[in-house]
Design an enzyme around this catalytic site. Structure first.
Site, PDB file in Angstrom:
ATOM      1  N   HIS A   1       8.094  10.900   3.606  1.00 60.91           N
ATOM      2  CA  HIS A   1       7.172   9.463   3.863  1.00 60.91           C
ATOM      3  C   HIS A   1       6.048   9.614   4.083  1.00 60.91           C
ATOM      4  O   HIS A   1       5.547  10.444   4.810  1.00 60.91           O
ATOM      5  CB  HIS A   1       8.023   8.815   5.129  1.00 60.91           C
ATOM      6  CG  HIS A   1       7.095   7.705   5.800  1.00 60.91           C
ATOM      7  ND1 HIS A   1       6.369   8.068   7.131  1.00 60.91           N
ATOM      8  CD2 HIS A   1       6.508   6.668   5.404  1.00 60.91           C
ATOM      9  CE1 HIS A   1       5.641   6.813   7.231  1.00 60.91           C
ATOM     10  NE2 HIS A   1       5.692   6.065   6.442  1.00 60.91           N
TER      11      HIS A   1
ATOM     12  N   ASN B   1       1.921   7.492   4.573  1.00 61.94           N
ATOM     13  CA  ASN B   1       1.287   6.121   4.779  1.00 61.94           C
ATOM     14  C   ASN B   1      -0.094   6.587   5.302  1.00 61.94           C
ATOM     15  O   ASN B   1      -0.517   7.296   6.210  1.00 61.94           O
ATOM     16  CB  ASN B   1       1.978   5.282   5.528  1.00 61.94           C
ATOM     17  CG  ASN B   1       1.215   4.172   6.135  1.00 61.94           C
ATOM     18  OD1 ASN B   1       0.944   4.054   7.374  1.00 61.94           O
ATOM     19  ND2 ASN B   1       0.927   3.292   5.366  1.00 61.94           N
ATOM     20  N   TYR B   2      -1.150   5.866   4.609  1.00 61.90           N
ATOM     21  CA  TYR B   2      -2.684   6.092   4.904  1.00 61.90           C
ATOM     22  C   TYR B   2      -3.059   4.570   4.679  1.00 61.90           C
ATOM     23  O   TYR B   2      -3.035   4.025   3.724  1.00 61.90           O
ATOM     24  CB  TYR B   2      -3.335   7.221   3.932  1.00 61.90           C
ATOM     25  CG  TYR B   2      -2.951   8.444   4.319  1.00 61.90           C
ATOM     26  CD1 TYR B   2      -3.225   9.084   5.548  1.00 61.90           C
ATOM     27  CD2 TYR B   2      -1.909   9.060   3.683  1.00 61.90           C
ATOM     28  CE1 TYR B   2      -2.571  10.162   5.702  1.00 61.90           C
ATOM     29  CE2 TYR B   2      -1.181  10.222   3.899  1.00 61.90           C
ATOM     30  CZ  TYR B   2      -1.539  10.986   5.040  1.00 61.90           C
ATOM     31  OH  TYR B   2      -1.086  12.154   5.558  1.00 61.90           O
TER      32      TYR B   2
ATOM     33  N   GLY C   1       4.056 -14.430   5.548  1.00 63.83           N
ATOM     34  CA  GLY C   1       3.729 -14.224   4.271  1.00 63.83           C
ATOM     35  C   GLY C   1       3.826 -12.837   3.734  1.00 63.83           C
ATOM     36  O   GLY C   1       3.657 -12.353   2.766  1.00 63.83           O
ATOM     37  N   SER C   2       4.630 -12.204   4.739  1.00 64.25           N
ATOM     38  CA  SER C   2       5.307 -10.870   4.278  1.00 64.25           C
ATOM     39  C   SER C   2       6.050 -10.744   3.053  1.00 64.25           C
ATOM     40  O   SER C   2       6.673 -11.675   2.876  1.00 64.25           O
ATOM     41  CB  SER C   2       6.074 -10.033   5.547  1.00 64.25           C
ATOM     42  OG  SER C   2       5.297  -9.962   6.560  1.00 64.25           O
ATOM     43  N   ARG C   3       5.817  -9.794   2.434  1.00 61.88           N
ATOM     44  CA  ARG C   3       6.780  -9.490   1.120  1.00 61.88           C
ATOM     45  C   ARG C   3       7.591  -8.512   1.616  1.00 61.88           C
ATOM     46  O   ARG C   3       7.440  -7.201   1.677  1.00 61.88           O
ATOM     47  CB  ARG C   3       5.821  -8.794   0.188  1.00 61.88           C
ATOM     48  CG  ARG C   3       6.608  -8.757  -1.140  1.00 61.88           C
ATOM     49  CD  ARG C   3       6.138  -8.437  -2.467  1.00 61.88           C
ATOM     50  NE  ARG C   3       6.808  -8.567  -3.549  1.00 61.88           N
ATOM     51  CZ  ARG C   3       7.424  -7.635  -4.311  1.00 61.88           C
ATOM     52  NH1 ARG C   3       7.349  -6.380  -3.823  1.00 61.88           N
ATOM     53  NH2 ARG C   3       8.191  -7.856  -5.270  1.00 61.88           N
TER      54      ARG C   3
END
Lengths: 448, 448
Positions: free
Chosen positions: B252, B254-255, B405-407
């Site tokens: 995993h 994430n930046y 509004g999250s996907r």
């Protein structure tokens, strides 16, 4: 509220006993046995008894949490513990029961029959009660005693019914909670009919953590601490049953009782609970049977209850980020504290009694349904949603995960054996999968 | 922070394009290409540049969130959109690139080269940037432009490496967020080597919800609203890769970059990120390779960074209710806002550059490892723990689930294709499974 609320507030597992579920004829638990239980219940004459969800307070001078030394009769050490547990094993039950009766006989003659009633019921449970039997016998009129006996009976009835239909054997784990209380977890895993069936009882007490108090306050209750402490007692029975066959639905139920002692010595108490069904595929007949059985249980007490609690269930088991309900619902309620403690208990007991008749006939009906690998895959995707609800939204699971001394295995026994997540999965229009989704997005009335 | 932080703050999917990952030689993304990107970076001479985790504020008069109409040159409508996406499809790229160049040529001569630089890079991405290319060209010195270009490049590099080793094809979904911004989700599901590989970019802006603001405040930041509003801009690249073979670990990373405009017009900004490894079975050599590669990336900037961020990672990816870390860790940091924006960006870019070399060699090494059904089952149980962490603790997932509004599909692409939960599972002492658990309970130093 919870998949397994209060399921796991404890961490040690002092004894682990594999029980062969062999109920003797004397142990057969029926509605009539249960109704003979000597409770001073207020039978409601009309189906409009004024159940309310307000914070009516019940005053009491008794303290929260009890110990065996409270006995005001002769201090008697019952031959309970492992002996009583073993008493449930086939072939030994008569001997054990006899031994216990002779021990209890040192009680005063007047108290003997009551003590025998409690003992008689205990021999039919999955394991001995969490509270010392002596304490239960002494305080038989207290709600905590009545509720503990009721949840243990519900556990035994349901385990018996599930084991009978499955042919497998429940693993029974007793556990203690260092901070106070303990529980009994019964699990049937990867068996003939059921992928995972968990039925849990817990009776815990101690001081409420600030985080847990905050969760309760967020529901509108004001909790006044006593010397910075909030003594509480919580107990409940909860269960999640995941069958293997995608045409047999998952059931969840949970019935619980909560007491908190406030600074002025007054007690806040309430009941909560519910039973809901999560099918993989929609079967309208099943949904109607399930809801009508629950409605009948509710209507005996107040005709307003089912419609309100059905709606509450649809709103509670809502996977917000998906815009879907978890299943076809059922009933759900919380913070139920009026008209009287006895009235609410009576209602809760009726709901608990309805669990076997609302579910087991559905299981039996679909036992031999054939299914395809595509149907199994859709079940697995729905299991993924079940996991999402339980870990993200379920108040009971969240309460358990933040409560010190939780028994995680009991809280998370609600999770299915297997689950699946596919990116951007959407069933094609006109399929059975799309039909199911449609109902999850737009709940229906099934008991009209 | 997040499995897929900011992955899914948007809900519509206006275009869904299956791309054949066929990078032309001109599109090959290498370290040197990336380093030639014209940034005014402050190259740190000594490995002790004073990275701090305090709320140093960066003053700026620019507003958060940008539109294509901001252009101060001639208003040019680029032939972007579907054309540029199509331009990535093998065989069409040269034609599309030529067309775009001729359109850009209406810019002033001095601006032409810069515009070409941006365009040239864009043709190598998985899809056109979220922000209009014209806006990126105009604001090429802004951090938001640099970061968006960097995360798109990281996405493309990593997808290319993963697709090459797998032989499969990423599904590429572009999505818009009604409230502002959008993203690009790339997913490879049930493929040859990988069970599920998700690589997501998102660039979102708008007004911070109170719930999201509260989450940020809980980390010690004071946010002063402007007319009750908190304009924000957030962008990031995030990925979770779950292989099929239990001897290939999950990765995993994430930046991300965050900007919030406060009441006085000042801007709060910070970077966050991390890369961590979750093996099913412990392979010490893999753990050492992974950590040393990350350490090298950190050490170029400040020798204090790796030890601090390694520890932070162990603390963050902690499944509290199990008393286990999710994996063997890596690095994790958040709220990084000093010494300067450029310094931190430079560091974050180095970390992102390290993703391919820290992971892909491990995948290649174990590609042909054989495995038993018992090993596969243990992997599934560990996948269950992965789900528990992501749904119960991961800040990014929680932030996404509560942000309007999250996907959801992009947020939850981090979940594995399949997972398993067994009641009371504990591997016997002396087994490889117990060895893994031991390390998850007691993290080790791997880069000494």
């Amino acid at each position: 509220m919870s998949s397994l609320l209060f399921a796991g507030v404890g961490r040690t597992v002092p004894s682990k006993v594999k029980l062969l579920l062999s109920f003797s004829s004397r142990c057969a638990i029926s509605n009539s046995d249960f109704l003979n239980y000597p409770l001073k219940t207020l039978v409601l004459q009309s189906p409009n008894a004024g159940f309310k969800l307000s914070n009516v307070r019940y005053k009491s001078n008794t303290t929260v949490g009890r110990s065996a030394t409270e006995s005001n009769g002769k201090k008697v050490r019952l031959v309970a513990g492992a002996a009583l547990v073993a008493g449930l094993v086939a072939g030994l039950s008569h001997f054990q029961r006899a031994e216990m009766k002779s021990t209890v006989a040192v009680h005063s003659e007047t108290g003997k029959k009551d003590a025998d009633d409690i003992l008689e019921k205990c021999t039919c449970f999955m394991s001995e009660p969490v509270t010392d039997i002596q304490v239960l016998q002494k305080n038989k009129e207290e709600m905590r005693t009545k509720m503990e006996m009721m949840i243990l009976q519900t556990q035994a009835e349901f385990c018996k019914a599930v084991a009978e239909v499955d042919g497998g054997t429940f693993q029974v784990d007793r556990w203690d909670r260092k901070e106070g209380g303990g529980g009994i977890s019964c699990v049937l895993q990867d068996s003939n009919i059921f992928e995972k069936a968990g039925v849990n009882v817990s009776v815990v007490f101690g001081q409420l953590s600030e985080e847990a108090a905050q969760q309760i306050r967020s529901r509108g209750k004001s909790l006044k601490r006593k010397d910075g402490k909030l003594p509480f007692c919580a107990m409940g029975v909860s269960s999640v049953i995941h069958p293997k066959n995608p045409h047999i639905p998952t059931i969840h139920f949970n019935y619980r009782y909560f007491e908190i002692e406030e600074a002025d010595g007054s007690k806040l108490w309430w009941f909560g609970g519910g039973t809901d069904l999560t099918p993989t595929y929609l079967n309208k007949e099943d949904a109607v049977h399930f809801h009508k059985t629950l409605k009948d249980a509710c209507d005996k007490h107040d005709r307003k209850l089912y419609p309100e609690f059905k709606k509450w269930c649809d709103n509670y088991f809502f996977i917000k980020h998906r815009g879907e309900r978890r299943g076809v619902g059922g009933i759900f309620f919380d913070d139920l504290d009026s008209p009287t403690k006895e009235d609410v208990f009576d209602f809760v007991r009726s709901c608990a009694k309805a669990v076997v008749p609302c579910y087991i006939p559905i299981v039996k009906k679909h036992l031999n349904d054939s299914f395809t690998s595509e149907e199994k895959q859709w079940q697995q995707l729905r299991r993924g949603r079940y996991v999402e609800f339980n870990l993200v939204y379920d108040r009971g699971t969240k309460f358990g995960l933040v409560t010190p001394g939780s028994r995680i295995e009991s809280i998370l026994m609600s999770l299915p054996l297997t689950a699946r997540w596919e990116y951007m999965h959407e069933p094609p229009k006109g399929t059975k999968e799309a039909e199911m989704l449609q109902v999850l997005r737009n709940p229906k009335d099934w008991a009209q």
